[in-house]
Design a protein around this motif. Structure first.
Motif, PDB file in Angstrom:
ATOM      1  N   SER A  21       0.852  -1.182   0.000  1.00 54.87           N
ATOM      2  CA  SER A  21       0.000   0.000   0.000  1.00 54.87           C
ATOM      3  C   SER A  21       0.886   1.229   0.000  1.00 54.87           C
ATOM      4  O   SER A  21       1.994   1.200   0.533  1.00 54.87           O
ATOM      5  CB  SER A  21      -0.886   0.027   1.247  1.00 54.87           C
ATOM      6  OG  SER A  21      -1.737  -1.074   1.255  1.00 54.87           O
ATOM      7  N   LEU A  22       0.402   2.284  -0.592  1.00 58.54           N
ATOM      8  CA  LEU A  22       1.144   3.540  -0.617  1.00 58.54           C
ATOM      9  C   LEU A  22       0.432   4.568   0.247  1.00 58.54           C
ATOM     10  O   LEU A  22      -0.785   4.530   0.399  1.00 58.54           O
ATOM     11  CB  LEU A  22       1.245   4.066  -2.041  1.00 58.54           C
ATOM     12  CG  LEU A  22       2.024   3.191  -3.005  1.00 58.54           C
ATOM     13  CD1 LEU A  22       1.888   3.720  -4.421  1.00 58.54           C
ATOM     14  CD2 LEU A  22       3.475   3.138  -2.607  1.00 58.54           C
ATOM     15  N   ALA A  23       1.196   5.478   0.788  1.00 60.01           N
ATOM     16  CA  ALA A  23       0.630   6.546   1.605  1.00 60.01           C
ATOM     17  C   ALA A  23      -0.229   7.470   0.740  1.00 60.01           C
ATOM     18  O   ALA A  23       0.182   7.888  -0.340  1.00 60.01           O
ATOM     19  CB  ALA A  23       1.732   7.333   2.297  1.00 60.01           C
ATOM     20  N   PHE A  24      -1.423   7.763   1.211  1.00 64.83           N
ATOM     21  CA  PHE A  24      -2.382   8.600   0.504  1.00 64.83           C
ATOM     22  C   PHE A  24      -1.945  10.057   0.554  1.00 64.83           C
ATOM     23  O   PHE A  24      -1.615  10.589   1.607  1.00 64.83           O
ATOM     24  CB  PHE A  24      -3.754   8.427   1.158  1.00 64.83           C
ATOM     25  CG  PHE A  24      -4.813   9.320   0.603  1.00 64.83           C
ATOM     26  CD1 PHE A  24      -5.347   9.102  -0.651  1.00 64.83           C
ATOM     27  CD2 PHE A  24      -5.270  10.395   1.341  1.00 64.83           C
ATOM     28  CE1 PHE A  24      -6.333   9.929  -1.160  1.00 64.83           C
ATOM     29  CE2 PHE A  24      -6.254  11.230   0.850  1.00 64.83           C
ATOM     30  CZ  PHE A  24      -6.789  10.990  -0.402  1.00 64.83           C
ATOM     31  N   GLY A  40       4.274  12.145  -1.357  1.00 68.48           N
ATOM     32  CA  GLY A  40       5.556  12.248  -2.047  1.00 68.48           C
ATOM     33  C   GLY A  40       6.707  11.487  -1.446  1.00 68.48           C
ATOM     34  O   GLY A  40       7.340  10.672  -2.112  1.00 68.48           O
ATOM     35  N   CYS A  41       7.029  11.697  -0.181  1.00 72.25           N
ATOM     36  CA  CYS A  41       8.214  11.087   0.418  1.00 72.25           C
ATOM     37  C   CYS A  41       8.135   9.563   0.453  1.00 72.25           C
ATOM     38  O   CYS A  41       9.074   8.899   0.011  1.00 72.25           O
ATOM     39  CB  CYS A  41       8.452  11.661   1.804  1.00 72.25           C
ATOM     40  SG  CYS A  41      10.000  11.093   2.516  1.00 72.25           S
ATOM     41  N   GLN A  45      10.619   6.708  -1.816  1.00 71.03           N
ATOM     42  CA  GLN A  45      11.377   5.568  -1.295  1.00 71.03           C
ATOM     43  C   GLN A  45      11.039   4.292  -2.062  1.00 71.03           C
ATOM     44  O   GLN A  45      11.918   3.482  -2.349  1.00 71.03           O
ATOM     45  CB  GLN A  45      11.097   5.386   0.186  1.00 71.03           C
ATOM     46  CG  GLN A  45      11.605   6.529   1.028  1.00 71.03           C
ATOM     47  CD  GLN A  45      11.103   6.455   2.461  1.00 71.03           C
ATOM     48  OE1 GLN A  45      10.268   5.628   2.803  1.00 71.03           O
ATOM     49  NE2 GLN A  45      11.626   7.332   3.296  1.00 71.03           N
ATOM     50  N   LEU A  46       9.773   4.120  -2.408  1.00 76.16           N
ATOM     51  CA  LEU A  46       9.358   2.954  -3.175  1.00 76.16           C
ATOM     52  C   LEU A  46       9.993   2.966  -4.560  1.00 76.16           C
ATOM     53  O   LEU A  46      10.556   1.973  -5.016  1.00 76.16           O
ATOM     54  CB  LEU A  46       7.836   2.903  -3.305  1.00 76.16           C
ATOM     55  CG  LEU A  46       7.295   1.855  -4.270  1.00 76.16           C
ATOM     56  CD1 LEU A  46       7.658   0.438  -3.816  1.00 76.16           C
ATOM     57  CD2 LEU A  46       5.797   2.013  -4.431  1.00 76.16           C
ATOM     58  N   TRP A  47       9.910   4.091  -5.268  1.00 76.23           N
ATOM     59  CA  TRP A  47      10.474   4.166  -6.620  1.00 76.23           C
ATOM     60  C   TRP A  47      11.981   3.948  -6.586  1.00 76.23           C
ATOM     61  O   TRP A  47      12.546   3.319  -7.474  1.00 76.23           O
ATOM     62  CB  TRP A  47      10.132   5.488  -7.299  1.00 76.23           C
ATOM     63  CG  TRP A  47       8.668   5.797  -7.366  1.00 76.23           C
ATOM     64  CD1 TRP A  47       8.088   7.018  -7.173  1.00 76.23           C
ATOM     65  CD2 TRP A  47       7.581   4.895  -7.640  1.00 76.23           C
ATOM     66  NE1 TRP A  47       6.721   6.921  -7.300  1.00 76.23           N
ATOM     67  CE2 TRP A  47       6.380   5.624  -7.581  1.00 76.23           C
ATOM     68  CE3 TRP A  47       7.495   3.530  -7.904  1.00 76.23           C
ATOM     69  CZ2 TRP A  47       5.136   5.058  -7.797  1.00 76.23           C
ATOM     70  CZ3 TRP A  47       6.241   2.945  -8.105  1.00 76.23           C
ATOM     71  CH2 TRP A  47       5.083   3.717  -8.061  1.00 76.23           C
ATOM     72  N   GLU A  48      12.649   4.462  -5.563  1.00 72.16           N
ATOM     73  CA  GLU A  48      14.090   4.250  -5.403  1.00 72.16           C
ATOM     74  C   GLU A  48      14.404   2.758  -5.276  1.00 72.16           C
ATOM     75  O   GLU A  48      15.318   2.238  -5.905  1.00 72.16           O
ATOM     76  CB  GLU A  48      14.590   5.004  -4.168  1.00 72.16           C
ATOM     77  CG  GLU A  48      16.046   4.796  -3.851  1.00 72.16           C
ATOM     78  CD  GLU A  48      16.961   5.687  -4.653  1.00 72.16           C
ATOM     79  OE1 GLU A  48      18.150   5.379  -4.701  1.00 72.16           O
ATOM     80  OE2 GLU A  48      16.481   6.671  -5.246  1.00 72.16           O
ATOM     81  N   MET A  55      13.620  -4.311  -3.736  1.00 71.83           N
ATOM     82  CA  MET A  55      12.279  -4.503  -3.180  1.00 71.83           C
ATOM     83  C   MET A  55      12.250  -5.382  -1.934  1.00 71.83           C
ATOM     84  O   MET A  55      11.526  -5.063  -0.990  1.00 71.83           O
ATOM     85  CB  MET A  55      11.326  -5.020  -4.257  1.00 71.83           C
ATOM     86  CG  MET A  55      10.997  -3.975  -5.319  1.00 71.83           C
ATOM     87  SD  MET A  55      10.348  -2.425  -4.653  1.00 71.83           S
ATOM     88  CE  MET A  55       8.785  -2.973  -3.985  1.00 71.83           C
ATOM     89  N   PRO A  56      13.030  -6.474  -1.850  1.00 71.81           N
ATOM     90  CA  PRO A  56      13.000  -7.248  -0.606  1.00 71.81           C
ATOM     91  C   PRO A  56      13.397  -6.402   0.611  1.00 71.81           C
ATOM     92  O   PRO A  56      12.778  -6.496   1.669  1.00 71.81           O
ATOM     93  CB  PRO A  56      14.010  -8.372  -0.853  1.00 71.81           C
ATOM     94  CG  PRO A  56      14.020  -8.535  -2.335  1.00 71.81           C
ATOM     95  CD  PRO A  56      13.838  -7.129  -2.872  1.00 71.81           C
ATOM     96  N   GLN A  57      14.404  -5.548   0.441  1.00 72.22           N
ATOM     97  CA  GLN A  57      14.821  -4.673   1.544  1.00 72.22           C
ATOM     98  C   GLN A  57      13.736  -3.642   1.855  1.00 72.22           C
ATOM     99  O   GLN A  57      13.479  -3.326   3.020  1.00 72.22           O
ATOM    100  CB  GLN A  57      16.134  -3.961   1.213  1.00 72.22           C
ATOM    101  CG  GLN A  57      17.322  -4.883   1.115  1.00 72.22           C
ATOM    102  CD  GLN A  57      17.510  -5.462  -0.284  1.00 72.22           C
ATOM    103  OE1 GLN A  57      16.631  -5.401  -1.147  1.00 72.22           O
ATOM    104  NE2 GLN A  57      18.677  -6.047  -0.522  1.00 72.22           N
TER     105      GLN A  57
END
Length: 75
Positions: A21-24, A40-41, A45-48, A55-57
């Motif tokens: 899930s992503l922050a709204f 945004g923030c 972090q997800l896109w990075e 992704m596992p980390q």
């Protein structure tokens, strides 16, 4: 898709897939269409993690639990 565990119809990596899930961040209208915005923030972090194949980390660092919680209608 076949539910047989021996089936070869599953895409490669399907068994390792995890949900997230992503922050709204809010609602908006883009090009006349409704849009749900991510915060945004946390999204950065997800896109990075995606860009750097980490992704596992990311999942390990941002795990919030594996349940929906008591206020979710499960019917």
């Amino acid at each position: 898709m076949d539910s047989n565990p021996e089936s070869t119809d599953e895409p490669e990596g399907a068994r390792e897939a995890a949900g997230l899930s992503l922050a709204f961040g809010g609602f908006d209208t883009r090009d006349g269409r409704s849009a749900v915005l991510m915060a945004g923030c946390p999204a950065a972090q997800l896109w990075e993690a995606m860009r750097n194949d980490r992704m596992p980390q990311y999942f390990e660092e941002h795990r919030t639990g594996d349940t929906l919680g008591a206020d979710v209608d499960r019917t």
